[in-house]
Design a protein around this motif. Structure first.
Motif, PDB file in Angstrom:
ATOM      1  N   LEU A  29      49.331  43.727  32.904  1.00  0.00           N
ATOM      2  CA  LEU A  29      48.153  42.865  33.062  1.00  0.00           C
ATOM      3  C   LEU A  29      48.090  42.244  34.454  1.00  0.00           C
ATOM      4  CD1 LEU A  29      47.932  41.149  29.568  1.00  0.00           C
ATOM      5  CD2 LEU A  29      46.205  42.631  30.627  1.00  0.00           C
ATOM      6  N   ALA A  30      49.239  42.087  35.093  1.00  0.00           N
ATOM      7  CA  ALA A  30      49.253  41.584  36.469  1.00  0.00           C
ATOM      8  C   ALA A  30      48.757  42.657  37.442  1.00  0.00           C
ATOM      9  CB  ALA A  30      50.658  41.119  36.853  1.00  0.00           C
ATOM     10  N   CYS A  31      48.807  43.904  37.033  1.00  0.00           N
ATOM     11  CA  CYS A  31      48.314  45.010  37.860  1.00  0.00           C
ATOM     12  C   CYS A  31      46.813  45.201  37.684  1.00  0.00           C
ATOM     13  CB  CYS A  31      49.021  46.309  37.496  1.00  0.00           C
ATOM     14  SG  CYS A  31      50.782  46.313  37.839  1.00  0.00           S
ATOM     15  N   LEU A  32      46.353  45.104  36.456  1.00  0.00           N
ATOM     16  CA  LEU A  32      44.930  45.254  36.130  1.00  0.00           C
ATOM     17  C   LEU A  32      44.686  44.442  34.864  1.00  0.00           C
ATOM     18  CD1 LEU A  32      42.197  46.691  36.708  1.00  0.00           C
ATOM     19  CD2 LEU A  32      42.948  48.453  35.108  1.00  0.00           C
ATOM     20  N   HIS A  33      43.830  43.451  34.961  1.00  0.00           N
ATOM     21  CA  HIS A  33      43.621  42.544  33.837  1.00  0.00           C
ATOM     22  C   HIS A  33      42.654  43.148  32.819  1.00  0.00           C
ATOM     23  CE1 HIS A  33      44.067  38.715  31.863  1.00  0.00           C
ATOM     24  NE2 HIS A  33      42.785  38.782  31.579  1.00  0.00           N
ATOM     25  N   ALA A  60      43.931  55.843  31.743  1.00  0.00           N
ATOM     26  CA  ALA A  60      43.503  54.671  30.980  1.00  0.00           C
ATOM     27  C   ALA A  60      42.448  53.875  31.750  1.00  0.00           C
ATOM     28  CB  ALA A  60      44.708  53.787  30.647  1.00  0.00           C
ATOM     29  N   ALA A  61      42.566  53.819  33.062  1.00  0.00           N
ATOM     30  CA  ALA A  61      41.582  53.082  33.876  1.00  0.00           C
ATOM     31  C   ALA A  61      40.227  53.772  33.865  1.00  0.00           C
ATOM     32  CB  ALA A  61      42.093  52.927  35.308  1.00  0.00           C
ATOM     33  N   ALA A  70      34.279  44.387  33.445  1.00  0.00           N
ATOM     34  CA  ALA A  70      33.885  43.019  33.791  1.00  0.00           C
ATOM     35  C   ALA A  70      35.070  42.063  33.634  1.00  0.00           C
ATOM     36  CB  ALA A  70      32.711  42.575  32.929  1.00  0.00           C
ATOM     37  N   GLU A  71      35.850  42.243  32.580  1.00  0.00           N
ATOM     38  CA  GLU A  71      37.038  41.417  32.346  1.00  0.00           C
ATOM     39  C   GLU A  71      38.029  41.584  33.500  1.00  0.00           C
ATOM     40  OE1 GLU A  71      40.279  42.870  29.605  1.00  0.00           O
ATOM     41  OE2 GLU A  71      39.622  41.135  28.444  1.00  0.00           O
ATOM     42  N   ALA A  72      38.260  42.810  33.908  1.00  0.00           N
ATOM     43  CA  ALA A  72      39.198  43.077  34.994  1.00  0.00           C
ATOM     44  C   ALA A  72      38.687  42.520  36.324  1.00  0.00           C
ATOM     45  CB  ALA A  72      39.451  44.585  35.110  1.00  0.00           C
ATOM     46  N   LEU A  73      37.400  42.665  36.568  1.00  0.00           N
ATOM     47  CA  LEU A  73      36.823  42.141  37.809  1.00  0.00           C
ATOM     48  C   LEU A  73      36.925  40.620  37.869  1.00  0.00           C
ATOM     49  CD1 LEU A  73      33.679  44.414  38.078  1.00  0.00           C
ATOM     50  CD2 LEU A  73      35.554  44.296  39.734  1.00  0.00           C
ATOM     51  N   THR A  74      36.737  39.961  36.751  1.00  0.00           N
ATOM     52  CA  THR A  74      36.799  38.503  36.694  1.00  0.00           C
ATOM     53  C   THR A  74      38.177  37.992  37.094  1.00  0.00           C
ATOM     54  OG1 THR A  74      35.110  38.444  34.985  1.00  0.00           O
ATOM     55  CG2 THR A  74      36.505  36.507  35.168  1.00  0.00           C
ATOM     56  N   ALA A  75      39.211  38.743  36.812  1.00  0.00           N
ATOM     57  CA  ALA A  75      40.575  38.301  37.086  1.00  0.00           C
ATOM     58  C   ALA A  75      40.994  38.483  38.545  1.00  0.00           C
ATOM     59  CB  ALA A  75      41.549  39.060  36.189  1.00  0.00           C
ATOM     60  N   GLU A  76      40.229  39.247  39.307  1.00  0.00           N
ATOM     61  CA  GLU A  76      40.588  39.450  40.714  1.00  0.00           C
ATOM     62  C   GLU A  76      40.299  38.178  41.500  1.00  0.00           C
ATOM     63  OE1 GLU A  76      42.095  42.099  42.148  1.00  0.00           O
ATOM     64  OE2 GLU A  76      42.209  43.077  40.194  1.00  0.00           O
ATOM     65  N   SER A  77      41.170  37.879  42.466  1.00  0.00           N
ATOM     66  CA  SER A  77      40.992  36.667  43.260  1.00  0.00           C
ATOM     67  C   SER A  77      40.884  37.013  44.741  1.00  0.00           C
ATOM     68  CB  SER A  77      42.155  35.707  43.034  1.00  0.00           C
ATOM     69  OG  SER A  77      43.361  36.318  43.429  1.00  0.00           O
TER      70      SER A  77
END
Length: 176
Positions: A29-33, A60-61, A70-77
């Motif tokens: 999850l730290a690699c891709l949320h 899987a990606a 959208a969930e994964a994009l939201t986690a990027e900082s």
């Protein structure tokens, strides 16, 4: 190829394969949320080699739904820009991010693997301006590919130095 430490010390891949499911999922999850992505990749352990793990992570990606993307994009900082970046560049980048987020409704991400640090700002500005011309569906595909590349780079780092994906030097430049 698997990196090994001292004789008798398990490689990062061996530690990943042997880790409790919750630990492997947390590292992923730290690699891709994306929970589904992490569960899928962790659920196919053990991997015989790094190439097999990376192939499974890529596959899987590619299967991320619009909601999972959208969930994964939201986690990027937003990472720090290179030292010495001018105020005008920060302003231009902020404006470009705002335009992107307004148009697409999510943060801008880009994998910068292989881009020299001194070219980072130019590459980001060039790509964000170019991608603003995309329609939303085309941009979703591009963003998904960038997230896949980021996750792959973070996994490579995790397995190469036994660190956590969140500490990866693989640079992403999302919106803020």
């Amino acid at each position: 190829m698997q990196a090994r430490g001292a004789p008798g010390t398990p490689s990062p891949l061996e530690r990943f394969n042997a880790a409790p499911a919750q630990d492997a999922e947390r590292d992923l999850l730290a690699c891709l949320h994306s929970l589904r992505w992490a569960l899928r990749v962790a659920g196919h352990r053990p991997y015989p080699d790094t190439a097999s793990l990376l192939a499974a992570a890529d596959e899987a990606a590619y299967d991320l739904s619009a909601k999972e993307l959208a969930e994964a994009l939201t986690a990027e900082s937003l990472p720090a820009l290179p030292e010495g970046t001018y105020t005008a560049a920060h302003t231009a980048l902020s404006a470009a991010h705002a335009a992107y987020e307004t148009k697409f409704g999510h943060v801008f991400v880009i994998s910068l693997d292989g881009v020299p640090e001194e070219e980072t700002l130019d590459r980001v500005l060039e790509d964000i301006r170019s991608r603003l011309a995309n329609d939303p569906e085309d941009e979703r595909v591009v963003a998904a590919e960038q997230l896949r590349r980021l996750a792959r780079g973070r996994l490579e780092t995790m397995l190469g130095d036994a660190g956590n994906c969140a500490n990866s030097p693989h640079r992403a430049v999302p919106g803020h």
